[in-house]
Design an enzyme around this catalytic site. Structure first.
Site, PDB file in Angstrom:
ATOM      1  CB  THR A   1      -1.017  -0.042   1.371  1.00 38.79           C
ATOM      2  OG1 THR A   1      -1.244   1.553   1.595  1.00 38.79           O
ATOM      3  CG2 THR A   1       0.318  -0.115   2.765  1.00 38.79           C
ATOM      4  CG  ASP A   2      -0.744   4.999  -0.749  1.00 36.16           C
ATOM      5  OD1 ASP A   2      -1.743   4.450   0.283  1.00 36.16           O
ATOM      6  OD2 ASP A   2      -1.235   5.485  -1.507  1.00 36.16           O
ATOM      7  CD  GLU A   3      -3.015   3.866   4.296  1.00 35.32           C
ATOM      8  OE1 GLU A   3      -2.921   3.725   5.753  1.00 35.32           O
ATOM      9  OE2 GLU A   3      -4.447   3.463   3.810  1.00 35.32           O
TER      10      GLU A   3
ATOM     11  CE1 TYR B   1      -2.892  -2.646   5.609  1.00 37.52           C
ATOM     12  CE2 TYR B   1      -2.951  -0.057   5.584  1.00 37.52           C
ATOM     13  CZ  TYR B   1      -3.240  -1.309   4.929  1.00 37.52           C
ATOM     14  OH  TYR B   1      -3.448  -1.800   3.510  1.00 37.52           O
TER      15      TYR B   1
ATOM     16  CE  LYS C   1      -0.428  -4.299   3.051  1.00 40.03           C
ATOM     17  NZ  LYS C   1      -0.869  -6.363   2.053  1.00 40.03           N
TER      18      LYS C   1
END
Ligand code: NAD
Length: 320
Positions: free
Chosen positions: A124-126, A148, A152
């Site tokens: 994810t970009d997060e 989260y 990741k």
């Protein structure tokens, strides 16, 4: 090619499986979905798939014996399995560490022992954190802010280490926010649409100024497949849509499509550690793999709202 798709009963994984088995991504020999069926996974997402080329096994990616057994029969692993909801990770992050970190490491180890040809880690970009202006290239440092995102990012680092240490052909994709049918109704778009169907308020965090880049799930799956088929071992590819909206802008569009007004909005206390803006630079995947999103945002959102309006039988049992 024989595909092992983990987390394939969730939102994006099931979409990828349906696209694979429809033949629109190219020839497929077999697809096996391994999914634990947590609250976020349901077999209704995989209904009516051809039984000669599709198989489902309920199981945990943290199960090393099971993953070793399954990996050996496949050419490629595409790992979608994850705890994926930021709010839940703020309430408690243990399951995020177990599945997203230990689960990914367990799968990587199985892939190494089983000599899998290619392993795609769906990320994810997060993991990049938050950015006020400009867009992150893949070389940007990992600065995750939520539990989260931290889990990741850890998984990405394990995937990279298996490439560097063991020479396993891993490829990492980092995508922006997805939307489309079959998304669990805790996520903002289906949550708002289904609340509005029921005449309920829709809670917008803080002042609603947080910016997200939105990508249709079909475009995400096309990007993942391009990376699997034509990407390079050990590389990271950002996947994004180029449709940046504040949460209030997104909310207004949903209200508009559903014939509602802003009296349905309830501004609520902001999420802890809420990232201001995400934005991925997709130059690498565009230049190397010729990737670009093709779903028009306005049409995609309108079709998505329409899907939840027509498929109450799908979301209502999940929302309770
Ligand atoms: P989801 O929550 O809808 O689905 C996750 C699936 O994983 C579920 O079917 C669940 O049952 C399964 N699962 C959870 N723990 C498992 C375990 N231990 N073993 C086996 N299966 C398990 O998530 P999603 O939105 O489809 O996201 C899929 C992947 O894409 C995730 O890795 C997520 O981080 C990533 N991603 C999502 C988005 C987004 O906007 N939704 C954006 C970028 C990246």
């Amino acid at each position: 090619m024989n595909y092992l798709v983990t987390g394939g009963a969730g939102f994006i994984g099931s979409n990828y499986v349906r696209m694979l088995l429809s033949g629109q991504l190219g020839p497929v020999s077999s697809v096996l979905v391994l999914d634990k069926l947590t609250y976020a996974g349901t077999l209704t997402n995989l209904a009516s798939l051809p039984s000669d080329s599709f198989e489902f096994i309920q199981g945990d990616i943290c199960d090393s014996e099971l993953t070793k057994k399954l990996v050996s029969r496949h050419n490629a692993v595409i790992n979608f399995a994850a705890e994926s909801h930021v709010d839940r990770s703020i309430e408690g992050s243990r399951d995020f560490v177990l599945t997203n970190v230990l689960g990914t490491q367990t799968l990587l180890e199985a892939a190494r022992v089983g000599s899998i040809e290619t392993f795609v880690q769906v990320s994810t970009d997060e993991v990049y954190g938050s950015i006020i202006e400009g867009s992150w290239p893949e070389t940007h440092p990992l600065l995750p802010n939520s539990p989260y995102a931290a889990s990741k990012a850890s998984a990405d680092l394990f995937a990279r280490s298996y490439y560097k240490t063991h020479g396993l052909d891993i490829r990492i994709t980092r995508c922006s926010n997805n939307y489309g049918p079959y998304q669990f109704p805790e996520k903002i778009i289906p949550f708002f649409v289904t609340n509005l169907i029921d005449g309920l308020k829709i809670p917008v965090y803080g002042n609603g100024a947080n910016v997200r880049d939105w990508l249709h799930v079909d475009d995400h799956c096309r990007g993942i497949h391009a990376v699997l088929m034509h990407g390079r071992a050990g590389e990271i590819y950002n996947i994004g849509g180029g449709t940046e909206l504040t949460n209030v802008e997104l909310t207004r569009k949903i209200l508009n499509l559903m014939g509602k007004n802003e009296s349905s909005i309830e501004y609520v206390t902001d999420r802890l550690g809420h990232d201001i803006r995400y934005s991925v630079d997709i130059t690498k995947i565009s230049n190397e793999l010729g990737y670009k999103p093709i779903v028009d945002w306005k049409q995609g959102l309108s079709d998505t709202v329409d899907w939840y309006q027509r498929n109450e039988g799908w979301w209502r049992p999940l929302k309770t």
